[in-house]
Design a protein around this motif. Sequence first.
Motif, mmCIF file in Angstrom:
data_model
loop_
_atom_site.group_PDB
_atom_site.id
_atom_site.type_symbol
_atom_site.label_atom_id
_atom_site.label_comp_id
_atom_site.label_asym_id
_atom_site.label_seq_id
_atom_site.Cartn_x
_atom_site.Cartn_y
_atom_site.Cartn_z
ATOM 1 N N LEU A 88 3.318 -9.063 -0.455
ATOM 2 C CA LEU A 88 4.055 -8.093 0.358
ATOM 3 C C LEU A 88 4.378 -8.662 1.732
ATOM 4 C CD1 LEU A 88 2.260 -4.729 -0.443
ATOM 5 C CD2 LEU A 88 4.685 -5.195 -0.734
ATOM 6 N N ALA A 89 3.392 -9.317 2.365
ATOM 7 C CA ALA A 89 3.595 -9.876 3.699
ATOM 8 C C ALA A 89 4.708 -10.914 3.684
ATOM 9 C CB ALA A 89 2.294 -10.488 4.208
ATOM 10 N N ASP A 90 4.694 -11.789 2.660
ATOM 11 C CA ASP A 90 5.710 -12.833 2.570
ATOM 12 C C ASP A 90 7.080 -12.248 2.235
ATOM 13 O OD1 ASP A 90 3.736 -14.665 3.094
ATOM 14 O OD2 ASP A 90 3.495 -15.324 1.016
ATOM 15 N N LEU A 91 7.113 -11.277 1.343
ATOM 16 C CA LEU A 91 8.377 -10.680 0.927
ATOM 17 C C LEU A 91 9.086 -10.000 2.085
ATOM 18 C CD1 LEU A 91 10.301 -9.766 -1.437
ATOM 19 C CD2 LEU A 91 8.902 -7.693 -1.566
ATOM 20 N N MET A 92 8.328 -9.299 2.913
ATOM 21 C CA MET A 92 8.927 -8.455 3.943
ATOM 22 C C MET A 92 8.807 -9.034 5.344
ATOM 23 S SD MET A 92 7.870 -4.706 2.523
ATOM 24 C CE MET A 92 8.220 -4.272 0.820
ATOM 25 N N GLY A 93 8.112 -10.165 5.454
ATOM 26 C CA GLY A 93 7.969 -10.777 6.772
ATOM 27 C C GLY A 93 7.163 -9.933 7.728
ATOM 28 N N ILE A 94 6.088 -9.320 7.218
ATOM 29 C CA ILE A 94 5.244 -8.463 8.050
ATOM 30 C C ILE A 94 3.835 -9.038 8.116
ATOM 31 C CG2 ILE A 94 6.581 -6.365 7.645
ATOM 32 C CD1 ILE A 94 4.698 -5.631 5.396
ATOM 33 N N ASP A 95 3.049 -8.534 9.049
ATOM 34 C CA ASP A 95 1.686 -9.033 9.185
ATOM 35 C C ASP A 95 0.800 -8.473 8.074
ATOM 36 O OD1 ASP A 95 0.002 -6.575 10.272
ATOM 37 O OD2 ASP A 95 1.918 -6.558 11.337
ATOM 38 N N GLY A 96 -0.369 -9.091 7.925
ATOM 39 C CA GLY A 96 -1.270 -8.723 6.840
ATOM 40 C C GLY A 96 -1.743 -7.283 6.895
ATOM 41 N N LEU A 97 -2.018 -6.779 8.093
ATOM 42 C CA LEU A 97 -2.516 -5.412 8.219
ATOM 43 C C LEU A 97 -1.443 -4.404 7.795
ATOM 44 C CD1 LEU A 97 -4.947 -3.724 9.095
ATOM 45 C CD2 LEU A 97 -3.968 -3.647 11.404
ATOM 46 N N THR A 98 -0.211 -4.641 8.205
ATOM 47 C CA THR A 98 0.885 -3.757 7.814
ATOM 48 C C THR A 98 1.126 -3.843 6.313
ATOM 49 O OG1 THR A 98 1.907 -4.066 9.988
ATOM 50 C CG2 THR A 98 3.301 -3.178 8.230
ATOM 51 N N ALA A 99 1.061 -5.061 5.789
ATOM 52 C CA ALA A 99 1.253 -5.247 4.349
ATOM 53 C C ALA A 99 0.169 -4.529 3.559
ATOM 54 C CB ALA A 99 1.249 -6.743 4.018
ATOM 55 N N ARG A 100 -1.040 -4.569 4.068
ATOM 56 C CA ARG A 100 -2.151 -3.902 3.388
ATOM 57 C C ARG A 100 -1.917 -2.395 3.326
ATOM 58 N NH1 ARG A 100 -5.981 -5.449 -0.175
ATOM 59 N NH2 ARG A 100 -7.891 -4.246 0.037
ATOM 60 N N LEU A 118 0.953 -0.829 3.437
ATOM 61 C CA LEU A 118 2.068 -0.563 2.533
ATOM 62 C C LEU A 118 1.617 -0.682 1.080
ATOM 63 C CD1 LEU A 118 5.077 0.031 2.198
ATOM 64 C CD2 LEU A 118 5.497 -2.445 2.362
ATOM 65 N N GLN A 119 0.785 -1.669 0.824
ATOM 66 C CA GLN A 119 0.256 -1.863 -0.531
ATOM 67 C C GLN A 119 -0.494 -0.625 -1.007
ATOM 68 O OE1 GLN A 119 -2.451 -5.146 -0.726
ATOM 69 N NE2 GLN A 119 -3.285 -4.563 -2.703
ATOM 70 N N LYS A 120 -1.350 -0.087 -0.177
ATOM 71 C CA LYS A 120 -2.132 1.083 -0.571
ATOM 72 C C LYS A 120 -1.253 2.331 -0.697
ATOM 73 C CE LYS A 120 -5.675 -1.379 -0.977
ATOM 74 N NZ LYS A 120 -6.032 -1.779 -2.363
ATOM 75 N N TYR A 121 -0.210 2.388 0.106
ATOM 76 C CA TYR A 121 0.753 3.492 -0.034
ATOM 77 C C TYR A 121 1.432 3.430 -1.393
ATOM 78 C CZ TYR A 121 5.285 5.814 0.282
ATOM 79 O OH TYR A 121 6.390 6.578 0.015
ATOM 80 N N TYR A 122 1.904 2.247 -1.770
ATOM 81 C CA TYR A 122 2.563 2.088 -3.063
ATOM 82 C C TYR A 122 1.598 2.401 -4.209
ATOM 83 C CZ TYR A 122 6.852 -0.138 -1.300
ATOM 84 O OH TYR A 122 8.055 -0.386 -0.702
ATOM 85 N N TYR A 123 0.389 1.919 -4.087
ATOM 86 C CA TYR A 123 -0.590 2.144 -5.150
ATOM 87 C C TYR A 123 -0.867 3.636 -5.325
ATOM 88 C CZ TYR A 123 -5.016 2.005 -7.721
ATOM 89 O OH TYR A 123 -6.004 2.212 -8.645
ATOM 90 N N GLY A 124 -1.051 4.329 -4.206
ATOM 91 C CA GLY A 124 -1.328 5.757 -4.279
ATOM 92 C C GLY A 124 -0.149 6.568 -4.803
ATOM 93 N N ARG A 125 1.067 6.168 -4.439
ATOM 94 C CA ARG A 125 2.247 6.956 -4.829
ATOM 95 C C ARG A 125 2.749 6.618 -6.234
ATOM 96 N NH1 ARG A 125 8.071 7.592 -1.617
ATOM 97 N NH2 ARG A 125 9.051 8.882 -3.217
ATOM 98 N N TYR A 126 2.717 5.337 -6.595
ATOM 99 C CA TYR A 126 3.351 4.906 -7.838
ATOM 100 C C TYR A 126 2.380 4.466 -8.926
ATOM 101 C CZ TYR A 126 7.696 4.821 -5.100
ATOM 102 O OH TYR A 126 8.768 5.159 -4.323
ATOM 103 N N GLY A 127 1.103 4.310 -8.602
ATOM 104 C CA GLY A 127 0.136 3.861 -9.599
ATOM 105 C C GLY A 127 -0.116 2.374 -9.573
ATOM 106 N N THR A 128 0.893 1.599 -9.199
ATOM 107 C CA THR A 128 0.734 0.165 -8.956
ATOM 108 C C THR A 128 1.662 -0.225 -7.813
ATOM 109 O OG1 THR A 128 2.478 -0.532 -10.498
ATOM 110 C CG2 THR A 128 0.230 -0.379 -11.384
ATOM 111 N N THR A 129 1.281 -1.288 -7.101
ATOM 112 C CA THR A 129 2.158 -1.810 -6.057
ATOM 113 C C THR A 129 3.464 -2.305 -6.654
ATOM 114 O OG1 THR A 129 0.201 -2.486 -4.792
ATOM 115 C CG2 THR A 129 2.307 -3.444 -4.136
ATOM 116 N N LEU A 130 3.377 -2.929 -7.829
ATOM 117 C CA LEU A 130 4.573 -3.443 -8.487
ATOM 118 C C LEU A 130 5.591 -2.337 -8.729
ATOM 119 C CD1 LEU A 130 6.241 -5.545 -9.991
ATOM 120 C CD2 LEU A 130 4.804 -5.142 -12.013
#
Length: 244
Positions: A48-60, A62-74
């Motif tokens: 996520l950090a590499d894809l969006m050019g964001i720092d690790g904390l922000t990527a983390r 976002l990852q948990k948001y995706y996981y909670g909303r969609y079931g997987t980050t993918l």
Amino acid sequence: MSAPHPLPERVKARFAAVDTWVFDLDNTLYPAGSPVWPMIDERITRWLADLMGIDGLTARGLQKYYYGRYGTTLKGLMEDHAITPDAFLSFVHDIDRTSLAPNPALVEAIRALPGRKLILTNGSREHALRTTERLGFAADSFEAVFDIVSADLVPKPEAATYDRFFERHGVDPRRSAMVEDLVKNLRVPHERGMATLLVVPPAATVDNREPWERLGAEDATVDAATDDLAAFLVGLELGLARGR
């Protein structure tokens, strides 16, 4: 493996007619305290950090948001950014599995179960094959791996994923068991008539899952729970019961 504790007769009875055993992979066939899942989790954050050019904390976050909303980050990335899954799945599962200890007791307990054995995972088939090989399973220990690609990239606990699995592999849920570490992934199987087994970490051991993922052993959709999968399966005494 510790000596199996006698299981209640109601539990034995619930699993007595099972002829198809369906296993989750991550934090189920290996312990939730294993470093395997944290390594995958960390690589998802890096992607996520590499894809969006964001720092690790922000990527983390976002990852948990995706996981909670969609079931997987993918799934979240596909919905919001239209990425293709192959590179993502290859990257996040490219981990070092040498810290994962073989588990001959579990291998033998699953081998001895009467009937079919399959894996149903939100991960990739390659990850399942490499991980089960490291645990000591032979290539033919499981009839099939139904992975996130097989599910048309729709993750558990979506009902469509289970129904697709049942149809693809000719599984009658009323004669099957689902073995999982997450209660949310047992609710649809329970509704479809599957016997449900929740695998939980032993007390006072490391649990690398999210806090909300650790709840629910008393949920009505859980037929039984165990902190020692091999001992539980042996304790069902299915070979003895069916050999009478």
